[in-house]
Design a protein around this motif. Structure first.
Motif, PDB file in Angstrom:
ATOM      1  N   GLU A 197       0.829  -1.208   0.000  1.00 50.51           N
ATOM      2  CA  GLU A 197       0.000   0.000   0.000  1.00 50.51           C
ATOM      3  C   GLU A 197       0.864   1.259   0.000  1.00 50.51           C
ATOM      4  OE1 GLU A 197      -2.541  -0.324   3.372  1.00 50.51           O
ATOM      5  OE2 GLU A 197      -3.711  -1.993   2.548  1.00 50.51           O
TER       6      GLU A 197
ATOM      7  N   GLY B 293       1.942   2.439  -3.323  1.00 48.48           N
ATOM      8  CA  GLY B 293       0.929   3.228  -4.009  1.00 48.48           C
ATOM      9  C   GLY B 293       0.963   4.693  -3.598  1.00 48.48           C
TER      10      GLY B 293
ATOM     11  N   GLU C  72       2.109  -2.695 -11.710  1.00 48.45           N
ATOM     12  CA  GLU C  72       0.749  -2.173 -11.610  1.00 48.45           C
ATOM     13  C   GLU C  72       0.755  -0.655 -11.442  1.00 48.45           C
ATOM     14  OE1 GLU C  72      -3.104  -2.487  -8.552  1.00 48.45           O
ATOM     15  OE2 GLU C  72      -1.228  -3.535  -8.111  1.00 48.45           O
ATOM     16  N   LEU C  73       1.721  -0.159 -10.649  1.00 45.98           N
ATOM     17  CA  LEU C  73       1.785   1.263 -10.330  1.00 45.98           C
ATOM     18  C   LEU C  73       2.591   2.077 -11.335  1.00 45.98           C
ATOM     19  CD1 LEU C  73       2.454   0.910  -6.501  1.00 45.98           C
ATOM     20  CD2 LEU C  73       0.330   1.723  -7.558  1.00 45.98           C
TER      21      LEU C  73
ATOM     22  N   ARG D 292       3.420  -5.543  -8.167  1.00 47.21           N
ATOM     23  CA  ARG D 292       2.886  -4.286  -7.644  1.00 47.21           C
ATOM     24  C   ARG D 292       3.562  -3.087  -8.314  1.00 47.21           C
ATOM     25  NH1 ARG D 292      -1.222  -1.185  -5.989  1.00 47.21           N
ATOM     26  NH2 ARG D 292      -0.795   0.008  -4.082  1.00 47.21           N
TER      27      ARG D 292
ATOM     28  N   LYS E  84       3.817   6.487  -5.315  1.00 45.74           N
ATOM     29  CA  LYS E  84       3.468   6.862  -6.689  1.00 45.74           C
ATOM     30  C   LYS E  84       2.547   8.072  -6.712  1.00 45.74           C
ATOM     31  CE  LYS E  84       3.188   6.350 -11.161  1.00 45.74           C
ATOM     32  NZ  LYS E  84       4.347   6.561 -12.055  1.00 45.74           N
ATOM     33  N   GLU E  85       1.582   8.109  -5.811  1.00 41.80           N
ATOM     34  CA  GLU E  85       0.636   9.225  -5.766  1.00 41.80           C
ATOM     35  C   GLU E  85       1.345  10.549  -5.483  1.00 41.80           C
ATOM     36  OE1 GLU E  85      -2.292   8.323  -2.843  1.00 41.80           O
ATOM     37  OE2 GLU E  85      -3.147   6.641  -3.977  1.00 41.80           O
TER      38      GLU E  85
ATOM     39  N   LEU F  24       6.002   1.962 -11.245  1.00 35.85           N
ATOM     40  CA  LEU F  24       7.207   2.342 -10.504  1.00 35.85           C
ATOM     41  C   LEU F  24       8.383   1.485 -10.952  1.00 35.85           C
ATOM     42  CD1 LEU F  24       5.912   2.697  -6.824  1.00 35.85           C
ATOM     43  CD2 LEU F  24       6.816   4.554  -8.253  1.00 35.85           C
TER      44      LEU F  24
END
Length: 240
Positions: A22, A25, A54-55, A51, A28-29, A57
């Motif tokens: 988490e 995420g 997905e992001l 992960r 990345k935000e 990164l």
């Protein structure tokens, strides 16, 4: 230049693997493009890689122990790094106060960099302050380490050690592959812009040598790692 964060900065923001994923995420935000690892929260590299993909990164590098670069652990270290998509593998520091200490470092890094050069991997050393204070003959400890290791210059600890960051970075561009961007006061790390490191000269040097990645780190973030790196991202956006 792209921006990454050393995840040691966020070590107190998660307690298990699920929370670690988490946190990625949130990184990345906030606006980061990549991460540098300091442990994997008990997760398998394949899980983390999924992960990251997905992001969007990038796994830039990692801080591991010196023993992880020695045989027989070296091959396992490389396998994990390749799974994550890293081309840089590093350590966050090691014994370096004597010439014998540095000889051990040089032997380990020399072997690793020679063995995997054809595979495009580079093995790096991250400094603290003393590498810019200790001399062997007329050479800085950091320069002797650089004979065999690539460098990730922590620009706050180098500053504390008396280095002129602009001069050091531009004069050693062939050995430097990553820059740690850090601020602080009286050897206590702070968010960017809250200390007295000459970060603008670091940014200037990084641009001149065409650094691919700047890696943010704060050893002692306040009040949380996420809040700290958010303030530092604002400084990046205003000054980089």
């Amino acid at each position: 230049m792209k921006l990454a964060v050393q995840l040691y900065t966020l070590r107190n923001d998660y307690t298990n693997g699920e929370e670690f994923l988490e946190i990625l995420g949130k990184v990345k935000e906030i606006g980061f493009d990549g991460v540098e690892f300091a442990g994997f929260a008990g997760l398998e590299p394949e899980v983390i890689k999924a992960r990251l993909d997905e992001l969007g990164l990038t796994a830039v590098g990692c801080h591991i122990g010196l023993d992880d670069l020695k045989e027989p652990k070296l091959e396992e270290t490389v396998k994990a790094a390749k799974t994550l998509g890293m081309k840089y593998i590093g350590i966050g520091g090691a014994a370096h106060s004597t010439e014998e200490d540095v000889k051990i470092l040089n032997d380990v890094f020399g072997h690793a960099n020679e063995k995997y050069a054809d595979e495009g991997l580079k093995f790096y050393y991250h400094n603290h302050t003393e590498e810019y204070e200790i001399k062997f003959g007329d050479r800085l400890c950091m320069d002797v380490i650089a004979d065999k290791a690539y460098l990730e210059v922590d620009t706050y600890w180098s500053f504390c050690g008396g280095a002129d960051n602009y001069k050091y970075i531009t004069e050693n561009k062939d050995r430097i592959i990553l820059l740690h961007i850090k601020d602080g006061i009286d050897r206590k790390p702070k968010a960017l812009g809250e200390g007295n490191n000459d970060l603008l000269s670091v940014f200037k040097a990084a641009k001149e040598i065409d650094t691919e990645w700047l890696v943010l780190e704060n050893d002692d973030p306040v009040p949380t790692g996420i809040e700290d790196i958010t303030r530092s991202m604002a400084f990046f956006k205003a000054n980089l």
